[in-house]
Design a protein around this motif. Structure first.
Motif, mmCIF file in Angstrom:
data_model
loop_
_atom_site.group_PDB
_atom_site.id
_atom_site.type_symbol
_atom_site.label_atom_id
_atom_site.label_comp_id
_atom_site.label_asym_id
_atom_site.label_seq_id
_atom_site.Cartn_x
_atom_site.Cartn_y
_atom_site.Cartn_z
ATOM 1 N N MET A 69 0.840 -1.182 0.000
ATOM 2 C CA MET A 69 0.000 0.000 0.000
ATOM 3 C C MET A 69 0.878 1.237 0.000
ATOM 4 S SD MET A 69 -2.874 0.894 -0.383
ATOM 5 C CE MET A 69 -4.371 1.616 0.022
ATOM 6 N N THR A 70 0.279 2.365 -0.214
ATOM 7 C CA THR A 70 1.024 3.612 -0.289
ATOM 8 C C THR A 70 1.030 4.323 1.056
ATOM 9 O OG1 THR A 70 -0.962 4.784 -0.991
ATOM 10 C CG2 THR A 70 0.445 3.902 -2.717
ATOM 11 N N ALA A 71 2.018 5.172 1.260
ATOM 12 C CA ALA A 71 2.123 5.927 2.503
ATOM 13 C C ALA A 71 1.044 6.999 2.569
ATOM 14 C CB ALA A 71 3.506 6.566 2.587
ATOM 15 N N ASP A 72 0.801 7.494 3.789
ATOM 16 C CA ASP A 72 -0.228 8.522 3.979
ATOM 17 C C ASP A 72 0.022 9.755 3.119
ATOM 18 O OD1 ASP A 72 -1.638 6.956 5.755
ATOM 19 O OD2 ASP A 72 -0.799 7.917 7.538
ATOM 20 N N THR A 73 1.272 10.167 2.976
ATOM 21 C CA THR A 73 1.553 11.354 2.164
ATOM 22 C C THR A 73 1.237 11.086 0.698
ATOM 23 O OG1 THR A 73 3.875 10.711 1.990
ATOM 24 C CG2 THR A 73 3.308 12.299 3.706
ATOM 25 N N GLU A 74 1.489 9.865 0.235
ATOM 26 C CA GLU A 74 1.131 9.516 -1.139
ATOM 27 C C GLU A 74 -0.376 9.492 -1.317
ATOM 28 O OE1 GLU A 74 3.340 5.854 -1.425
ATOM 29 O OE2 GLU A 74 4.798 6.803 -2.763
ATOM 30 N N LEU A 75 -1.093 8.964 -0.328
ATOM 31 C CA LEU A 75 -2.563 8.955 -0.397
ATOM 32 C C LEU A 75 -3.101 10.372 -0.415
ATOM 33 C CD1 LEU A 75 -3.589 6.051 2.018
ATOM 34 C CD2 LEU A 75 -3.644 6.081 -0.471
ATOM 35 N N ASP A 76 -2.556 11.231 0.424
ATOM 36 C CA ASP A 76 -2.980 12.637 0.450
ATOM 37 C C ASP A 76 -2.736 13.297 -0.903
ATOM 38 O OD1 ASP A 76 -3.732 12.336 3.111
ATOM 39 O OD2 ASP A 76 -1.933 13.326 3.906
ATOM 40 N N ASP B 45 7.096 5.083 -11.021
ATOM 41 C CA ASP B 45 8.190 6.037 -10.887
ATOM 42 C C ASP B 45 7.946 7.057 -9.775
ATOM 43 O OD1 ASP B 45 6.247 7.670 -12.016
ATOM 44 O OD2 ASP B 45 7.348 8.064 -13.862
ATOM 45 N N GLY B 46 6.818 6.919 -9.065
ATOM 46 C CA GLY B 46 6.498 7.817 -7.955
ATOM 47 C C GLY B 46 5.758 9.074 -8.365
ATOM 48 N N ARG B 47 5.625 9.302 -9.666
ATOM 49 C CA ARG B 47 4.889 10.484 -10.127
ATOM 50 C C ARG B 47 3.385 10.218 -10.104
ATOM 51 N NH1 ARG B 47 7.438 12.230 -15.704
ATOM 52 N NH2 ARG B 47 7.602 9.977 -15.929
ATOM 53 N N ILE B 48 2.636 11.301 -9.993
ATOM 54 C CA ILE B 48 1.173 11.227 -9.973
ATOM 55 C C ILE B 48 0.642 11.821 -11.267
ATOM 56 C CG2 ILE B 48 -0.909 12.108 -8.854
ATOM 57 C CD1 ILE B 48 0.583 11.831 -6.195
ATOM 58 N N TYR B 49 -0.275 11.094 -11.875
ATOM 59 C CA TYR B 49 -0.876 11.503 -13.147
ATOM 60 C C TYR B 49 -2.383 11.637 -12.967
ATOM 61 C CZ TYR B 49 3.635 10.050 -14.988
ATOM 62 O OH TYR B 49 4.978 9.918 -15.231
ATOM 63 N N PRO B 50 -2.939 12.852 -13.092
ATOM 64 C CA PRO B 50 -4.383 13.051 -12.926
ATOM 65 C C PRO B 50 -5.142 12.909 -14.244
ATOM 66 C CG PRO B 50 -3.299 15.172 -13.077
ATOM 67 C CD PRO B 50 -2.217 14.123 -13.172
ATOM 68 N N ARG C 165 0.948 1.845 -9.552
ATOM 69 C CA ARG C 165 1.106 1.357 -8.173
ATOM 70 C C ARG C 165 -0.198 1.471 -7.407
ATOM 71 N NH1 ARG C 165 5.900 4.615 -5.711
ATOM 72 N NH2 ARG C 165 4.733 4.137 -3.834
ATOM 73 N N ALA C 166 -0.990 2.511 -7.694
ATOM 74 C CA ALA C 166 -2.294 2.733 -7.049
ATOM 75 C C ALA C 166 -3.063 3.721 -7.907
ATOM 76 C CB ALA C 166 -2.121 3.290 -5.637
ATOM 77 N N ILE C 167 -4.391 3.669 -7.816
ATOM 78 C CA ILE C 167 -5.239 4.642 -8.493
ATOM 79 C C ILE C 167 -6.352 5.039 -7.541
ATOM 80 C CG2 ILE C 167 -6.542 2.826 -9.668
ATOM 81 C CD1 ILE C 167 -6.934 4.849 -12.018
ATOM 82 N N LEU C 168 -6.686 6.321 -7.546
ATOM 83 C CA LEU C 168 -7.770 6.855 -6.721
ATOM 84 C C LEU C 168 -8.782 7.497 -7.652
ATOM 85 C CD1 LEU C 168 -7.533 8.682 -3.382
ATOM 86 C CD2 LEU C 168 -8.926 9.667 -5.183
#
Length: 136
Positions: free
Chosen positions: A1-8, A38-43, A75-78
């Motif tokens: 799972m992802t860390a809280d900062t990543e979830l935020d 790669d740790g980047r976030i794509y919206p 790695r995860a999607i919200l």
């Protein structure tokens, strides 16, 4: 799972994308954000079209942004949407996610106040067909 900062960060990116959605017909805006390998976030956000079946889901937009950015694994999607019901990815988007995600990849479902549910991709798309089913 992802860390809280990543979830935020995922939540903030999906919520910002939802605010940019183009939904003049349904008035149902959806945002999505992908945490890539790669740790980047794509919206991404939903984009409707007067020819209804031609619109694009938020998840599809986020996947396109990820691929255009050079990443190839989720790695995860919200996914965030309004209303009392959970706004989970549609069937086509579940398959799109499968192309870039493992069965254990977390799919986080949120509303305006935060995360409402967590699923693995395998829970939303059991016994799925994916890249491993095709010959190399």
């Amino acid at each position: 799972m992802t860390a809280d900062t990543e979830l935020d960060a995922l939540f903030a990116a999906a919520q910002a994308a939802q605010g940019q959605a183009y939904a003049p017909y349904s008035r149902f805006t959806v945002g999505a954000a992908i945490l890539a390998e790669d740790g980047r976030i794509y919206p991404g956000c939903n984009v409707e079209n007067a020819a209804y079946p031609v619109g694009a889901c938020a998840e599809a937009g986020a996947i396109s942004a990820m691929v255009a950015g050079g990443a190839r694994a989720i790695r995860a999607i919200l996914v965030i949407g309004d209303g009392a019901e959970l706004v989970t990815p549609c069937g086509a988007c579940r398959q799109r996610i499968r192309e870039f995600a493992a069965p254990e990849t977390p799919i986080l479902i949120a509303g305006p106040d935060g995360i409402r549910a967590r699923f693995s991709l395998a829970e939303l798309l059991p016994a799925s067909f994916g890249p491993a089913n095709l010959p190399k």
